[in-house]
Design a protein around this motif. Structure first.
Motif, PDB file in Angstrom:
ATOM      1  N   ARG A 136      28.462   5.942 -50.659  1.00 28.77           N
ATOM      2  CA  ARG A 136      27.204   5.820 -49.924  1.00 28.77           C
ATOM      3  C   ARG A 136      26.627   7.217 -49.745  1.00 28.77           C
ATOM      4  NH1 ARG A 136      26.035   3.138 -44.010  1.00 28.77           N
ATOM      5  NH2 ARG A 136      23.852   3.729 -43.974  1.00 28.77           N
ATOM      6  N   GLU A 137      25.330   7.327 -49.813  1.00 28.12           N
ATOM      7  CA  GLU A 137      24.675   8.616 -49.608  1.00 28.12           C
ATOM      8  C   GLU A 137      24.529   8.873 -48.117  1.00 28.12           C
ATOM      9  OE1 GLU A 137      20.328   9.705 -50.616  1.00 28.12           O
ATOM     10  OE2 GLU A 137      21.539  10.220 -52.392  1.00 28.12           O
ATOM     11  N   VAL A 138      24.891  10.093 -47.690  1.00 24.41           N
ATOM     12  CA  VAL A 138      24.793  10.475 -46.276  1.00 24.41           C
ATOM     13  C   VAL A 138      24.011  11.777 -46.159  1.00 24.41           C
ATOM     14  CG1 VAL A 138      26.922   9.302 -45.587  1.00 24.41           C
ATOM     15  CG2 VAL A 138      27.018  11.683 -46.333  1.00 24.41           C
ATOM     16  N   LEU A 139      23.470  12.019 -44.987  1.00 26.54           N
ATOM     17  CA  LEU A 139      22.718  13.229 -44.691  1.00 26.54           C
ATOM     18  C   LEU A 139      23.687  14.314 -44.226  1.00 26.54           C
ATOM     19  CD1 LEU A 139      19.713  14.068 -44.529  1.00 26.54           C
ATOM     20  CD2 LEU A 139      19.786  13.457 -42.117  1.00 26.54           C
ATOM     21  N   VAL A 140      23.614  15.504 -44.837  1.00 23.27           N
ATOM     22  CA  VAL A 140      24.516  16.603 -44.490  1.00 23.27           C
ATOM     23  C   VAL A 140      23.725  17.876 -44.209  1.00 23.27           C
ATOM     24  CG1 VAL A 140      26.425  15.668 -45.861  1.00 23.27           C
ATOM     25  CG2 VAL A 140      24.855  17.307 -46.903  1.00 23.27           C
ATOM     26  N   ALA A 141      24.386  18.831 -43.567  1.00 24.66           N
ATOM     27  CA  ALA A 141      23.786  20.148 -43.336  1.00 24.66           C
ATOM     28  C   ALA A 141      23.757  20.904 -44.661  1.00 24.66           C
ATOM     29  CB  ALA A 141      24.595  20.909 -42.296  1.00 24.66           C
ATOM     30  N   ALA A 142      22.608  21.430 -45.031  1.00 25.47           N
ATOM     31  CA  ALA A 142      22.467  22.156 -46.286  1.00 25.47           C
ATOM     32  C   ALA A 142      23.048  23.567 -46.192  1.00 25.47           C
ATOM     33  CB  ALA A 142      20.996  22.231 -46.685  1.00 25.47           C
ATOM     34  N   ARG A 143      23.198  24.063 -44.979  1.00 22.46           N
ATOM     35  CA  ARG A 143      23.776  25.404 -44.750  1.00 22.46           C
ATOM     36  C   ARG A 143      24.427  25.413 -43.371  1.00 22.46           C
ATOM     37  NH1 ARG A 143      17.823  27.178 -44.523  1.00 22.46           N
ATOM     38  NH2 ARG A 143      17.318  26.825 -42.357  1.00 22.46           N
ATOM     39  N   ASP A 144      25.159  26.483 -43.056  1.00 22.38           N
ATOM     40  CA  ASP A 144      25.755  26.599 -41.732  1.00 22.38           C
ATOM     41  C   ASP A 144      24.643  26.649 -40.684  1.00 22.38           C
ATOM     42  OD1 ASP A 144      28.225  26.693 -42.926  1.00 22.38           O
ATOM     43  OD2 ASP A 144      28.602  28.810 -42.483  1.00 22.38           O
ATOM     44  N   LEU A 145      24.816  25.898 -39.599  1.00 21.37           N
ATOM     45  CA  LEU A 145      23.829  25.858 -38.519  1.00 21.37           C
ATOM     46  C   LEU A 145      24.505  26.257 -37.213  1.00 21.37           C
ATOM     47  CD1 LEU A 145      22.156  22.433 -39.410  1.00 21.37           C
ATOM     48  CD2 LEU A 145      21.251  24.709 -39.879  1.00 21.37           C
ATOM     49  N   SER A 146      23.838  27.072 -36.429  1.00 20.17           N
ATOM     50  CA  SER A 146      24.395  27.455 -35.133  1.00 20.17           C
ATOM     51  C   SER A 146      24.047  26.392 -34.101  1.00 20.17           C
ATOM     52  CB  SER A 146      23.857  28.821 -34.705  1.00 20.17           C
ATOM     53  OG  SER A 146      22.453  28.773 -34.564  1.00 20.17           O
ATOM     54  N   GLY A 147      24.881  26.267 -33.097  1.00 20.67           N
ATOM     55  CA  GLY A 147      24.636  25.296 -32.038  1.00 20.67           C
ATOM     56  C   GLY A 147      23.310  25.589 -31.352  1.00 20.67           C
ATOM     57  N   GLY A 148      22.538  24.552 -31.088  1.00 25.03           N
ATOM     58  CA  GLY A 148      21.255  24.702 -30.428  1.00 25.03           C
ATOM     59  C   GLY A 148      20.095  24.940 -31.374  1.00 25.03           C
ATOM     60  N   ALA A 149      20.369  25.184 -32.659  1.00 22.08           N
ATOM     61  CA  ALA A 149      19.296  25.425 -33.628  1.00 22.08           C
ATOM     62  C   ALA A 149      18.481  24.151 -33.836  1.00 22.08           C
ATOM     63  CB  ALA A 149      19.885  25.885 -34.961  1.00 22.08           C
ATOM     64  N   THR A 150      17.185  24.303 -33.994  1.00 20.41           N
ATOM     65  CA  THR A 150      16.315  23.165 -34.275  1.00 20.41           C
ATOM     66  C   THR A 150      16.382  22.863 -35.765  1.00 20.41           C
ATOM     67  OG1 THR A 150      14.863  23.773 -32.453  1.00 20.41           O
ATOM     68  CG2 THR A 150      13.969  22.267 -34.104  1.00 20.41           C
ATOM     69  N   ASP A 174      15.221  21.540 -39.347  1.00 21.58           N
ATOM     70  CA  ASP A 174      14.019  21.241 -40.127  1.00 21.58           C
ATOM     71  C   ASP A 174      14.435  20.762 -41.518  1.00 21.58           C
ATOM     72  OD1 ASP A 174      14.562  23.512 -41.701  1.00 21.58           O
ATOM     73  OD2 ASP A 174      13.237  24.778 -40.520  1.00 21.58           O
ATOM     74  N   ALA A 175      13.475  20.429 -42.348  1.00 20.35           N
ATOM     75  CA  ALA A 175      13.759  19.834 -43.663  1.00 20.35           C
ATOM     76  C   ALA A 175      14.635  20.726 -44.535  1.00 20.35           C
ATOM     77  CB  ALA A 175      12.457  19.505 -44.381  1.00 20.35           C
ATOM     78  N   ALA A 176      14.504  22.055 -44.413  1.00 17.20           N
ATOM     79  CA  ALA A 176      15.301  22.976 -45.233  1.00 17.20           C
ATOM     80  C   ALA A 176      16.784  22.946 -44.857  1.00 17.20           C
ATOM     81  CB  ALA A 176      14.759  24.396 -45.091  1.00 17.20           C
ATOM     82  N   ASP A 177      17.102  22.439 -43.674  1.00 20.97           N
ATOM     83  CA  ASP A 177      18.488  22.366 -43.207  1.00 20.97           C
ATOM     84  C   ASP A 177      19.208  21.110 -43.682  1.00 20.97           C
ATOM     85  OD1 ASP A 177      18.154  24.731 -41.722  1.00 20.97           O
ATOM     86  OD2 ASP A 177      17.303  23.600 -40.042  1.00 20.97           O
ATOM     87  N   LEU A 178      18.483  20.203 -44.355  1.00 21.02           N
ATOM     88  CA  LEU A 178      19.038  18.904 -44.702  1.00 21.02           C
ATOM     89  C   LEU A 178      19.361  18.790 -46.188  1.00 21.02           C
ATOM     90  CD1 LEU A 178      16.587  16.687 -42.643  1.00 21.02           C
ATOM     91  CD2 LEU A 178      18.823  17.558 -41.945  1.00 21.02           C
ATOM     92  N   GLY A 179      20.445  18.108 -46.485  1.00 30.79           N
ATOM     93  CA  GLY A 179      20.832  17.786 -47.848  1.00 30.79           C
ATOM     94  C   GLY A 179      21.472  16.412 -47.853  1.00 30.79           C
ATOM     95  N   THR A 180      21.810  15.917 -49.024  1.00 31.28           N
ATOM     96  CA  THR A 180      22.495  14.630 -49.111  1.00 31.28           C
ATOM     97  C   THR A 180      23.737  14.784 -49.971  1.00 31.28           C
ATOM     98  OG1 THR A 180      21.166  13.941 -51.013  1.00 31.28           O
ATOM     99  CG2 THR A 180      20.400  13.248 -48.819  1.00 31.28           C
ATOM    100  N   ARG A 181      24.658  13.877 -49.766  1.00 30.67           N
ATOM    101  CA  ARG A 181      25.910  13.871 -50.525  1.00 30.67           C
ATOM    102  C   ARG A 181      26.419  12.438 -50.553  1.00 30.67           C
ATOM    103  NH1 ARG A 181      30.497  17.328 -47.837  1.00 30.67           N
ATOM    104  NH2 ARG A 181      30.944  15.431 -46.723  1.00 30.67           N
ATOM    105  N   ARG A 182      27.081  12.076 -51.634  1.00 23.56           N
ATOM    106  CA  ARG A 182      27.689  10.747 -51.735  1.00 23.56           C
ATOM    107  C   ARG A 182      29.150  10.866 -51.326  1.00 23.56           C
ATOM    108  NH1 ARG A 182      24.206   7.180 -53.408  1.00 23.56           N
ATOM    109  NH2 ARG A 182      25.718   5.517 -53.513  1.00 23.56           N
ATOM    110  N   GLY A 225      26.156  21.382 -31.543  1.00 26.41           N
ATOM    111  CA  GLY A 225      27.157  22.442 -31.651  1.00 26.41           C
ATOM    112  C   GLY A 225      27.106  22.983 -33.063  1.00 26.41           C
ATOM    113  N   PRO A 226      27.811  24.064 -33.342  1.00 23.80           N
ATOM    114  CA  PRO A 226      27.765  24.623 -34.688  1.00 23.80           C
ATOM    115  C   PRO A 226      28.173  23.601 -35.751  1.00 23.80           C
ATOM    116  CG  PRO A 226      28.994  26.047 -33.197  1.00 23.80           C
ATOM    117  CD  PRO A 226      28.724  24.779 -32.461  1.00 23.80           C
ATOM    118  N   MET A 227      27.526  23.677 -36.917  1.00 17.43           N
ATOM    119  CA  MET A 227      27.842  22.796 -38.047  1.00 17.43           C
ATOM    120  C   MET A 227      28.047  23.641 -39.291  1.00 17.43           C
ATOM    121  SD  MET A 227      25.258  19.521 -37.726  1.00 17.43           S
ATOM    122  CE  MET A 227      26.025  18.623 -39.067  1.00 17.43           C
ATOM    123  N   ARG A 228      29.019  23.265 -40.092  1.00 21.70           N
ATOM    124  CA  ARG A 228      29.250  23.918 -41.381  1.00 21.70           C
ATOM    125  C   ARG A 228      28.411  23.225 -42.450  1.00 21.70           C
ATOM    126  NH1 ARG A 228      31.395  28.827 -41.131  1.00 21.70           N
ATOM    127  NH2 ARG A 228      33.270  28.883 -39.863  1.00 21.70           N
TER     128      ARG A 228
END
Length: 192
Positions: A38-52, A54-62, A85-88
């Motif tokens: 199934r395709e899921v939405l993932v973080a496209a890059r490391d994100l710090s906790g509290g960061a807003t 946006d579309a550039a932060d999103l990717g997909t993966r099966r 919280g922080p995301m890898r």
């Protein structure tokens, strides 16, 4: 019955070859078959906790269906919300990984509290904490009990961490007043 036995004995090598081929085919099929994914939405890059987000932060993966977590969200559910919280990079977005500070529940508001970075490393969104005001003389007073942590963000430039906690409006005022005169500490409490 005898005729069947004679037939099998006469053609045993051919039957053995056919059964061996069938076994090999079954093994190869089992190993090479693509799992149900199934395709899921993932973080496209490391994100710090509290960061807003946006579309550039999103990717997909099966991912295999058996590895899909509960609480999946869509891009429209995530964009514009804050990372709890922080995301890898590659970590799956769920409803618990993002929060909308404007949506903390009926009768609650979001209070922002500065704590030591060591404390924040131990906290995760969803934790319940008591907020304790520690004065310069070392005296400590509890200013909020069992408030829910909504966001955790480290601020390396100031050597502090910022917690977003959901509180009642009256408690938020008490916390704000205490933060002006004291250092605040968060104590993790068990949920009841």
């Amino acid at each position: 019955m005898e005729s069947v036995v004679r037939l099998v004995l006469a053609h045993r090598r051919v039957l053995a070859a056919l059964l061996t081929g069938l076994a090999v085919w079954a093994a190869i099929t089992a190993v090479t078959r693509a799992p149900d994914t199934r395709e899921v939405l993932v973080a496209a890059r490391d994100l710090s906790g509290g960061a807003t987000v946006d579309a550039a932060d999103l990717g997909t993966r099966r991912v295999p269906r058996s590895a899909v977590p509960a609480g999946l969200v869509t891009a429209s559910d995530v964009e514009g919300r804050a990372v709890a919280g922080p995301m890898r990079a590659g970590e799956v977005f769920t409803d618990r990984r993002v929060v909308d500070p404007r949506d903390v529940g009926a009768g609650r508001v979001l209070s922002v509290v500065e704590v030591s970075p060591g404390t924040a490393e131990l906290l995760r969104p969803g934790d319940a904490v008591d907020l304790v005001a520690v004065g310069e003389d070392g005296a400590a007073d509890t200013v909020a009990e069992a408030v829910e942590v909504m966001t955790v963000r480290a601020d390396p430039e100031r050597e502090t961490a910022v917690l977003g906690v959901a509180t009642a409006p009256r408690t938020a005022t008490t916390v704000a007043r205490a933060s002006m005169t004291s250092r605040l500490a968060a104590v993790v409490v068990a949920r009841q």
